[in-house]
Design an enzyme around this catalytic site. Sequence first.
Site, PDB file in Angstrom:
ATOM      1  CE  LYS A  14      -3.777  -8.151  12.772  1.00  0.00           C
ATOM      2  NZ  LYS A  14      -3.889  -8.221  11.415  1.00  0.00           N
TER       3      LYS A  14
ATOM      4  CG  ASP B 292     -16.755  -7.306   3.936  1.00  0.00           C
ATOM      5  OD1 ASP B 292     -15.924  -7.885   4.817  1.00  0.00           O
ATOM      6  OD2 ASP B 292     -17.865  -7.221   4.636  1.00  0.00           O
ATOM      7  CB  VAL B 293     -11.058  -9.383   3.082  1.00  0.00           C
ATOM      8  CG1 VAL B 293     -10.685  -8.326   2.020  1.00  0.00           C
ATOM      9  CG2 VAL B 293     -11.079  -8.503   4.438  1.00  0.00           C
TER      10      VAL B 293
ATOM     11  CG  ASN C 190      -3.177  -3.660   5.116  1.00  0.00           C
ATOM     12  OD1 ASN C 190      -2.429  -3.443   6.086  1.00  0.00           O
ATOM     13  ND2 ASN C 190      -4.231  -2.812   4.910  1.00  0.00           N
TER      14      ASN C 190
ATOM     15  CE1 TYR D 164      -5.534  -5.881  14.954  1.00  0.00           C
ATOM     16  CE2 TYR D 164      -3.875  -6.469  16.774  1.00  0.00           C
ATOM     17  CZ  TYR D 164      -4.262  -5.757  15.450  1.00  0.00           C
ATOM     18  OH  TYR D 164      -3.118  -5.152  14.731  1.00  0.00           O
TER      19      TYR D 164
END
Length: 261
Positions: free
Chosen positions: A162, A65-66, A92, A158
């Site tokens: 980003k 789990d990053v 990613n 989100y």
Amino acid sequence: MYDDLKGKTVVVTGSSKGLGAAMARRFGAEGMNVVANYRSDEEGARETVRAIEEAGGAAAAVQADVSKNECVDALFDAAMFSFGGVDIWVNNAGIEVASPSDRKSIEEWQRVIDVNLTGVFAGCRRAIDHFLDRKMPGVIINLSSVHEIIPWPHFADYAASKAGVGMLTKTLALEYADRGIRVNAIAPGAMNTPINAEKFADPEARAATERLIPMGYVGAPEDVAAAAAWLASDQASYVTGTTLFVDGGMTLYPGFQFGQG
């Protein structure tokens, strides 16, 4: 094909499906050793590994789990155990959750930021530490989005994550350029991926999206994989700190394409 990639090792987070799986498979086709990370979709990651191995490549599926730094460290350790080193790290893994900003819980916000931004930083940090320790050049590729620069109502977390990835990429590229470490980002537009499958199954919804794309069609995961292979290769040896938009022109203000606006 890029001959200089052959024999190198790459870690790709979120490799179970979609863009991550496509990049992992492309790297395998380039003759690289591929560490295909997954959080919960083990079968998807193992399918990615099988495809690489059936094509003659070497790969390993590794759960992590990053959003948790200790898991990123464990992912790196697994890559070292499997292949003895890491040359390229691809951040990613990402998530998105739709909700109006006035109703978005802090917990929901934090989860998206933890995966999409903090997880990217954790991967960058671990890879850079390895490159510096071994006094070797290295490559990091971060997956951003057209929403790095295009606002997206109901997806404030989100879009913010980003935008953060874009500036993180530039900052790290500047900080470590003199050490031979290149850091770039890829910003995909609308893509034929599993996360979009239900939406694009509706012809009207697909057509509405395609009207936002000057090239007139939705992209394929392989388009992003091709960009990643190039950025990882020596062909891009003088490229760092940039976000490569793979979006069919979506970020070019398509309303002005025919003199409108």
